[in-house]
Design a protein around this motif. Structure first.
Motif, PDB file in Angstrom:
ATOM      1  N   GLY A 104     -26.086  13.846 -10.129  1.00  0.00           N
ATOM      2  CA  GLY A 104     -25.073  14.054  -9.097  1.00  0.00           C
ATOM      3  C   GLY A 104     -25.680  14.573  -7.813  1.00  0.00           C
ATOM      4  O   GLY A 104     -26.833  14.321  -7.495  1.00  0.00           O
ATOM      5  N   LYS A 105     -24.882  15.326  -7.079  1.00  0.00           N
ATOM      6  CA  LYS A 105     -25.310  15.796  -5.764  1.00  0.00           C
ATOM      7  C   LYS A 105     -25.751  17.250  -5.779  1.00  0.00           C
ATOM      8  O   LYS A 105     -25.816  17.883  -4.737  1.00  0.00           O
ATOM      9  CB  LYS A 105     -24.178  15.596  -4.763  1.00  0.00           C
ATOM     10  CG  LYS A 105     -23.843  14.140  -4.561  1.00  0.00           C
ATOM     11  CD  LYS A 105     -22.925  13.946  -3.411  1.00  0.00           C
ATOM     12  CE  LYS A 105     -22.684  12.456  -3.236  1.00  0.00           C
ATOM     13  NZ  LYS A 105     -22.164  12.114  -1.960  1.00  0.00           N
ATOM     14  N   HIS A 106     -26.051  17.803  -6.950  1.00  0.00           N
ATOM     15  CA  HIS A 106     -26.512  19.183  -7.040  1.00  0.00           C
ATOM     16  C   HIS A 106     -27.962  19.283  -6.588  1.00  0.00           C
ATOM     17  O   HIS A 106     -28.765  18.379  -6.821  1.00  0.00           O
ATOM     18  CB  HIS A 106     -26.393  19.701  -8.479  1.00  0.00           C
ATOM     19  CG  HIS A 106     -24.980  19.743  -8.972  1.00  0.00           C
ATOM     20  ND1 HIS A 106     -24.059  20.654  -8.526  1.00  0.00           N
ATOM     21  CD2 HIS A 106     -24.331  18.958  -9.863  1.00  0.00           C
ATOM     22  CE1 HIS A 106     -22.896  20.449  -9.121  1.00  0.00           C
ATOM     23  NE2 HIS A 106     -23.039  19.408  -9.937  1.00  0.00           N
TER      24      HIS A 106
END
Length: 191
Positions: free
Chosen positions: A126-128
């Motif tokens: 994801g965008k972590h």
């Protein structure tokens, strides 16, 4: 007409301003300084070393080149996020977007690959942000004596050494040599 491009050094920036700093990052268990070793290996070290002294140079608005002060190697990243140091500057691998985060940390993103600089190979889905990718540019506390490194009175081994009662707990103050031009203006008093 032939145009010859010099790819061995970064383009001169707007002000060609160079900041000498250590890049400190941490997770819940430990803090590390980004270190570029003379053999090109990039790793984290718990204390400031000669190899963790870095020169940060702005080359364009929001874009920075990072170079080791001792070995003159440029920090580079590939599309998988692998970091290394190399002697010859290449814009695609050695230029980073410098983003100041709300919490005061700085994020460096590869301009070509849009991947954050991180001292770990773990990339969360994801965008972590990956661990060890949020950096605090910190002043150099090493003192060179007869060619040897000597740690100052302010070792940054972990959080307990931070002076949290200070107005500058991370030692990031610019120093007394910086004077605002506004101090020298002769402004007439308001009536």
């Amino acid at each position: 007409i032939h145009v010859i491009l010099n790819t061995t050094s970064p383009p001169s920036g707007q002000s060609d301003h160079v900041r000498e700093r250590h890049l400190y990052t941490e997770d819940k268990r430990r803090g590390l300084f980004l270190e570029i070793c003379p053999d090109g290996v990039v790793k984290g070290t718990p204390i400031q070393t000669e190899n963790s002294v870095l020169q940060l140079r702005s080359v364009r608005a929001g874009e920075t080149v990072i170079q080791a002060s001792s070995s003159f190697l440029y920090l580079c990243a590939n599309k998988k996020g692998h970091l290394w140091g190399q002697r010859i500057y290449t814009e695609a691998d050695c230029t980073f977007k410098e983003l100041l985060l709300e919490d005061g940390y700085t994020l460096f993103l590869s301009v070509n690959h849009d991947i954050p600089v991180s001292l770990t190979s773990k990339r969360p889905p994801g965008k972590h942000l990956p661990p060890f990718s949020r950096f605090l540019p910190m002043q150099n506390v090493l003192h060179m004596e007869s060619g040897e490194e000597k740690q100052s009175e302010f070792p940054m081994k972990n959080k307990e050494h931070l002076d949290l009662d200070s107005d500058d707990p991370f030692g990031m103050r610019l120093g007394e040599s910086v004077i605002s031009p506004a101090f020298n203006l002769n402004v007439p008093a308001a009536r």
